[in-house]
Scaffold this motif. Structure first.
Motif, PDB file in Angstrom:
ATOM      1  N   THR A 248      30.309  47.671  39.462  1.00 32.91           N
ATOM      2  CA  THR A 248      31.390  48.059  38.569  1.00 32.91           C
ATOM      3  C   THR A 248      32.744  47.862  39.251  1.00 32.91           C
ATOM      4  O   THR A 248      32.831  47.485  40.429  1.00 32.91           O
ATOM      5  CB  THR A 248      31.232  49.524  38.135  1.00 32.91           C
ATOM      6  OG1 THR A 248      31.388  50.371  39.296  1.00 32.91           O
ATOM      7  CG2 THR A 248      29.856  49.753  37.529  1.00 32.91           C
ATOM      8  N   SER A 249      33.808  48.118  38.487  1.00 27.47           N
ATOM      9  CA  SER A 249      35.157  47.941  39.032  1.00 27.47           C
ATOM     10  C   SER A 249      35.454  48.922  40.156  1.00 27.47           C
ATOM     11  O   SER A 249      36.298  48.651  41.013  1.00 27.47           O
ATOM     12  CB  SER A 249      36.193  48.098  37.913  1.00 27.47           C
ATOM     13  OG  SER A 249      36.062  49.362  37.283  1.00 27.47           O
TER      14      SER A 249
ATOM     15  N   THR B 247      39.399  41.560  34.480  1.00 24.08           N
ATOM     16  CA  THR B 247      38.986  42.646  35.367  1.00 24.08           C
ATOM     17  C   THR B 247      38.088  42.089  36.455  1.00 24.08           C
ATOM     18  O   THR B 247      37.571  40.966  36.351  1.00 24.08           O
ATOM     19  CB  THR B 247      38.246  43.746  34.581  1.00 24.08           C
ATOM     20  OG1 THR B 247      37.858  44.781  35.478  1.00 24.08           O
ATOM     21  CG2 THR B 247      37.015  43.177  33.908  1.00 24.08           C
ATOM     22  N   ASN B 248      37.925  42.871  37.520  1.00 26.05           N
ATOM     23  CA  ASN B 248      37.042  42.451  38.610  1.00 26.05           C
ATOM     24  C   ASN B 248      35.595  42.873  38.397  1.00 26.05           C
ATOM     25  O   ASN B 248      34.770  42.752  39.307  1.00 26.05           O
ATOM     26  CB  ASN B 248      37.537  43.026  39.942  1.00 26.05           C
ATOM     27  CG  ASN B 248      37.580  44.545  39.934  1.00 26.05           C
ATOM     28  OD1 ASN B 248      37.421  45.184  38.883  1.00 26.05           O
ATOM     29  ND2 ASN B 248      37.809  45.145  41.100  1.00 26.05           N
ATOM     30  N   CYS B 249      35.291  43.360  37.208  1.00 25.37           N
ATOM     31  CA  CYS B 249      33.934  43.796  36.875  1.00 25.37           C
ATOM     32  C   CYS B 249      33.335  42.818  35.870  1.00 25.37           C
ATOM     33  O   CYS B 249      33.985  42.429  34.894  1.00 25.37           O
ATOM     34  CB  CYS B 249      33.967  45.210  36.295  1.00 25.37           C
ATOM     35  SG  CYS B 249      32.356  45.838  35.783  1.00 25.37           S
ATOM     36  N   SER B 250      32.105  42.396  36.104  1.00 24.94           N
ATOM     37  CA  SER B 250      31.439  41.453  35.202  1.00 24.94           C
ATOM     38  C   SER B 250      31.031  42.148  33.910  1.00 24.94           C
ATOM     39  O   SER B 250      30.688  43.335  33.890  1.00 24.94           O
ATOM     40  CB  SER B 250      30.197  40.868  35.875  1.00 24.94           C
ATOM     41  OG  SER B 250      30.549  40.135  37.030  1.00 24.94           O
ATOM     42  N   ASP B 251      31.089  41.377  32.818  1.00 25.63           N
ATOM     43  CA  ASP B 251      30.607  41.863  31.532  1.00 25.63           C
ATOM     44  C   ASP B 251      29.119  41.554  31.390  1.00 25.63           C
ATOM     45  O   ASP B 251      28.542  40.782  32.173  1.00 25.63           O
ATOM     46  CB  ASP B 251      31.391  41.221  30.388  1.00 25.63           C
ATOM     47  CG  ASP B 251      32.837  41.676  30.355  1.00 25.63           C
ATOM     48  OD1 ASP B 251      33.125  42.756  30.907  1.00 25.63           O
ATOM     49  OD2 ASP B 251      33.673  40.951  29.773  1.00 25.63           O
TER      50      ASP B 251
ATOM     51  N   GLY C 264      31.968  45.494  30.983  1.00 23.22           N
ATOM     52  CA  GLY C 264      31.278  46.006  32.164  1.00 23.22           C
ATOM     53  C   GLY C 264      31.794  47.327  32.673  1.00 23.22           C
ATOM     54  O   GLY C 264      31.086  48.036  33.394  1.00 23.22           O
ATOM     55  N   GLU C 265      32.994  47.729  32.309  1.00 29.07           N
ATOM     56  CA  GLU C 265      33.567  48.968  32.814  1.00 29.07           C
ATOM     57  C   GLU C 265      33.002  50.190  32.101  1.00 29.07           C
ATOM     58  O   GLU C 265      32.649  51.182  32.752  1.00 29.07           O
ATOM     59  CB  GLU C 265      35.093  48.931  32.667  1.00 29.07           C
ATOM     60  CG  GLU C 265      35.756  47.851  33.512  1.00 29.07           C
ATOM     61  CD  GLU C 265      37.248  47.823  33.304  1.00 29.07           C
ATOM     62  OE1 GLU C 265      37.708  48.438  32.305  1.00 29.07           O
ATOM     63  OE2 GLU C 265      37.953  47.197  34.109  1.00 29.07           O
ATOM     64  N   ASP C 266      32.916  50.106  30.770  1.00 35.43           N
ATOM     65  CA  ASP C 266      32.490  51.288  30.006  1.00 35.43           C
ATOM     66  C   ASP C 266      31.355  50.997  29.032  1.00 35.43           C
ATOM     67  O   ASP C 266      30.996  51.858  28.227  1.00 35.43           O
ATOM     68  CB  ASP C 266      33.683  51.871  29.238  1.00 35.43           C
ATOM     69  CG  ASP C 266      34.379  50.822  28.386  1.00 35.43           C
ATOM     70  OD1 ASP C 266      33.840  49.702  28.248  1.00 35.43           O
ATOM     71  OD2 ASP C 266      35.463  51.113  27.863  1.00 35.43           O
TER      72      ASP C 266
END
Length: 584
Positions: free
Chosen positions: A320-321, A393-397, A411-413
């Motif tokens: 995650t981020s 964002t730095n988080c993958s979906d 990917g964040e929420d």
């Protein structure tokens, strides 16, 4: 008297030896003109055309004149006066200048040629391909399907090579009973020659060579996962075994999927692994943490009992981020478990390494719903799960594919970004850059009406189709491929089967079986109106992989890809290597 003197001087013949006026002959006293005339008359005037003035010159002046003449005669060349000597030297120097310029020019050219030749031999050029295509038939050696395929440079020549496995039958020496022998082989991407081969005790589920950091000095390695209890790390350059997981650590289960790469958990500065094993009954499964350096388990197995029907999903690692790590898996659905929970149960302790000391609040909220360690992500007929790099964002979906829709979760929420409904999706979407918005798009293959194959490119930002084409053909059960270009765009490749003539079904009597052609098509985003038929094969395609050996360059039309490589394995155990495609 003056008149007679002037008459005498004017009537007399001028002597050729009479020189110019010499100041040395001038008298020191201011004698009058009469006295001078009297002296001349007294001495006899002019004799033999010579004036007596020359006879009475100073002796010292004569000596100086003689010395000067002697010096000039010594310095001048024979037959030339002294004045001509300086002009000759200037002419000789000026005549040498063109030769000096020519010599300097030729010397510069020779030195430049030597430097070019030295650089040409000392700086190696990247190896080029000897052939555009080659075919390697392993039918006599292989008795099973050539699968899986992995492209990776194992010999360090800058060109991707092919790693695959096949099964052959070997006769036992005593009973004469055939037993299977599985071979993992690396083929050269240049000409298909064998680089190395290694025998393993069971059939291969996967061969992974990309993105592995499982050795202290980083060297290319390959991780081989079997269909039962085999897990081994090999040297990519030679095929030699580095370590093998002891099957005793899997007493009542088999490996269900390829191993998943993890960060360093035990502090040895080498990445570690997690494997998923399934028991005799489907709900029973367990996770095992494995050291990437030694192949030994990092603690005991962590068991779970889950409910679900359908295809096995994962496992896959998601970061995650905030840096929290979760393992995603499931049967027809997607669930997640925190890696810190797996580590705590495997090691029986509550202290965590630095990489596991973070949590994701948005993900942890979903845990409280079912009050268990598992987090529900998505349920309902999941076929494929893919990690998609997000541009904002730095988080993958998370891209989730079912039979009838395509859903992208943030990917964040874990909230949906978009959802697209389709009919009968048969293969995993191929991510690539079709637009210029630097967001990953997806090529999707679906079955339309009857024998019509529908190819779509879905925009990754909005979820709407931006390109579609109906191809009258049978469905080919193979994933689409994509290759990056230098301009951050992707070319997409996919397979389609040729339909048999419709009149053949109406012919009476036995039907002639015509080998169908399997076509490989290419779509370039710069020219979406062109769909290129690159090649075709008559044998059944069982697996394919694609990559670029050099950065794919885009120039003015036509475009030359140097080069897109596609490797194909067929039902009759042959491997074809095709590349260097050019748009007409």
């Amino acid at each position: 008297m003056l008149d007679s003197l002037s008459l005498l001087l004017s009537s007399g013949k001028k002597s050729p030896d009479l020189g110019e006026y010499d100041p040395l002959t001038q008298a020191d006293s201011d004698e009058s003109e009469d006295d001078l005339v009297l002296n001349l008359q007294k001495n006899g005037g002019v004799k033999n055309g010579k004036s007596t003035l020359e006879e009475v010159q100073d002796p010292d002046s004569e000596v100086e004149v003689e010395v000067t003449k002697q010096r000039l005669s010594e310095s001048a060349p024979d037959g030339y006066p002294a004045e001509a000597t300086g002009s000759l030297e200037q002419k000789a120097a000026s005549s040498l200048m063109p030769y000096l310029r020519t010599a300097v020019f030729l010397l510069t050219m020779v030195i430049s040629m030597i430097l070019v030749l030295v650089c040409a031999f000392l700086i190696p050029c990247p190896p080029r391909d000897l052939h555009n295509t080659w075919n390697r038939n392993l039918g006599q050696e292989a008795g099973g399907v050539l699968f899986p395929l992995e492209l990776s440079d194992v010999n360090g020549d800058g060109l991707p090579d092919i790693l695959l496995s096949f099964t052959a039958l070997m006769n036992a020496s005593v009973l004469g009973v055939s037993r299977p022998s599985v071979t993992v082989m690396a083929l050269s991407g240049v000409n298909g020659s064998t680089l190395w081969s290694s025998h393993i005790p069971e059939e291969t589920r996967s061969v992974q060579c990309k993105g592995l950091t499982l050795t202290a000095p980083a060297e290319p390695v390959c991780l081989v996962t079997g269909t039962s209890k085999f897990l081994s790390l090999l040297q990519a350059s030679s095929g030699k075994t580095i370590w093998t997981l002891n099957p005793a650590h899997l007493p009542s289960g088999t490996l269900a999927a390829p191993a998943v790469m993890l960060p360093d958990l035990d502090g040895d500065k080498v990445g570690d692994l997690v494997v998923l094993a399934i028991g005799e009954t489907q709900p029973d499964l367990c996770f095992i943490l494995v050291s990437g350096k030694t192949g030994n388990p990092l603690g005991g197995p962590v068991k779970y009992s889950i409910n679900g029907e359908g295809k096995l999903i994962g496992p896959q690692a998601h970061i995650t981020s905030r840096g929290a790590i979760y393992i995603l898996f499931g049967f027809g659905n997607v669930q997640a478990v925190a890696l810190r929970d797996l580590f705590a149960q495997a090691r029986n302790r509550d202290s965590f390494p630095p990489v596991l000391q973070r949590e994701e609040p948005e993900w942890e909220k979903r845990r409280s719903v079912n009050l268990s360690e598992l987090i529900d992500i998505y349920s309902g007929g999941v076929e494929f799960l893919q990690m998609v790099t997000a541009s904002d964002t730095n988080c993958s979906d998370l891209l989730i594919t079912t039979k009838h829709n395509l859903t992208l979760l943030r990917g964040e929420d874990l909230e949906p970004r978009w959802n697209l409904e389709l009919q009968d999706i048969h293969s995993q979407p191929a991510p690539g850059y079709f637009n210029a918005d630097q967001t990953l798009d997806f090529m999707v293959q679906a079955q339309s009406n009857g024998n019509v194959k529908k190819i779509l490119v879905v925009d990754g930002k909005s979820g709407l189709p931006v390109w579609s084409y109906d191809l009258p053909c049978h469905m080919q059960e193979s994933d689409a491929l994509s290759v990056m270009t230098l301009e951050k765009k992707s070319v997409f490749l996919f397979w389609a089967d040729e339909m048999q003539p419709a009149l053949q079904n109406l012919e009476p009597g036995p039907r002639n079986k015509h080998p169908g052609l399997h076509h490989l098509y290419l779509l370039h985003p710069t020219f979406p109106a062109l769909l290129l038929d690159l090649t075709n094969v008559t044998d059944t395609v069982t697996a394919s992989a694609s990559g670029s050996c050099y950065p794919v360059e885009e120039t003015v039309f036509p475009l030359t890809y140097d080069c897109i490589r596609t490797v194909v394995s067929s039902r009759h155990c042959s491997v074809s290597w095709m590349h260097q495609y050019q748009l007409p």
